[in-house]
Design a protein around this motif. Sequence first.
Motif, PDB file in Angstrom:
ATOM      1  N   VAL A   1     -23.473  17.140   5.580  1.00 59.50           N
ATOM      2  CA  VAL A   1     -22.533  18.246   5.782  1.00 59.50           C
ATOM      3  C   VAL A   1     -21.237  17.718   6.402  1.00 59.50           C
ATOM      4  CG1 VAL A   1     -22.147  20.391   7.061  1.00 59.50           C
ATOM      5  CG2 VAL A   1     -24.331  19.993   5.906  1.00 59.50           C
ATOM      6  N   ALA A   2     -21.351  16.857   7.414  1.00 62.95           N
ATOM      7  CA  ALA A   2     -20.158  16.308   8.069  1.00 62.95           C
ATOM      8  C   ALA A   2     -19.333  15.453   7.107  1.00 62.95           C
ATOM      9  CB  ALA A   2     -20.561  15.493   9.296  1.00 62.95           C
TER      10      ALA A   2
ATOM     11  N   GLN B   1     -27.524  16.807   8.389  1.00 59.56           N
ATOM     12  CA  GLN B   1     -26.353  17.028   9.239  1.00 59.56           C
ATOM     13  C   GLN B   1     -25.222  16.077   8.854  1.00 59.56           C
ATOM     14  OE1 GLN B   1     -28.342  16.341  12.952  1.00 59.56           O
ATOM     15  NE2 GLN B   1     -28.604  18.521  13.361  1.00 59.56           N
TER      16      GLN B   1
ATOM     17  N   LYS C   1     -33.541  15.681   9.089  1.00 63.78           N
ATOM     18  CA  LYS C   1     -32.585  16.533   9.774  1.00 63.78           C
ATOM     19  C   LYS C   1     -31.249  15.809   9.950  1.00 63.78           C
ATOM     20  CE  LYS C   1     -31.932  18.655  14.233  1.00 63.78           C
ATOM     21  NZ  LYS C   1     -32.495  18.976  15.503  1.00 63.78           N
ATOM     22  N   GLN C   2     -31.295  14.538  10.406  1.00 61.43           N
ATOM     23  CA  GLN C   2     -30.033  13.825  10.635  1.00 61.43           C
ATOM     24  C   GLN C   2     -29.277  13.582   9.332  1.00 61.43           C
ATOM     25  OE1 GLN C   2     -32.860  11.730  12.127  1.00 61.43           O
ATOM     26  NE2 GLN C   2     -32.167  11.379  14.216  1.00 61.43           N
TER      27      GLN C   2
END
Length: 157
Positions: free
Chosen positions: A8-9, A5, A1-2
């Motif tokens: 994407v960032a 994320q 998950k991290q």
Amino acid sequence: KQVAQLTVALEALEAIRREQQGASPHGVILAGDFNSQPGAGPFNFCQDGELSVQDPDALPKELHLGRGLCYSRGPDGKFRHHLDLASTYPVDNTLVTTRTGGDDAFEGNLDYIWHTRQGLRPLARLPLPRPDQVAQGLPNRDFPSDHVPLGAYFALE
């Protein structure tokens, strides 16, 4: 998950830098609670600029979420970014940015300020707490959060 994320960032930050091409190169600062200690996937991805989709931290923890982001990576199966990031604080597993007490006690470094090597030079940073300031865990009288504050001054280059 991290890792998803973070991907994407980082892709969004790279897109912003591409849009600014032709202007002077802008440094990028990415700061926050990454829930990742030095040596873990998200940390390595920031520091090294790549991470294999086979890294245990890259795979979804809940299989029903699928592996779409992993399969959308390049032909060599790696997440990549080209920001050339450095940690503003020393990379050291003994540093403590989070320390909780109780049954689920935890002590470690989960919080970071990442900056691009091009365009920024760190001048100073907030000191991390002394061991006696966090001996009983966080939050406490000196630090009212379960994370200590991080901060830095940078020179634009």
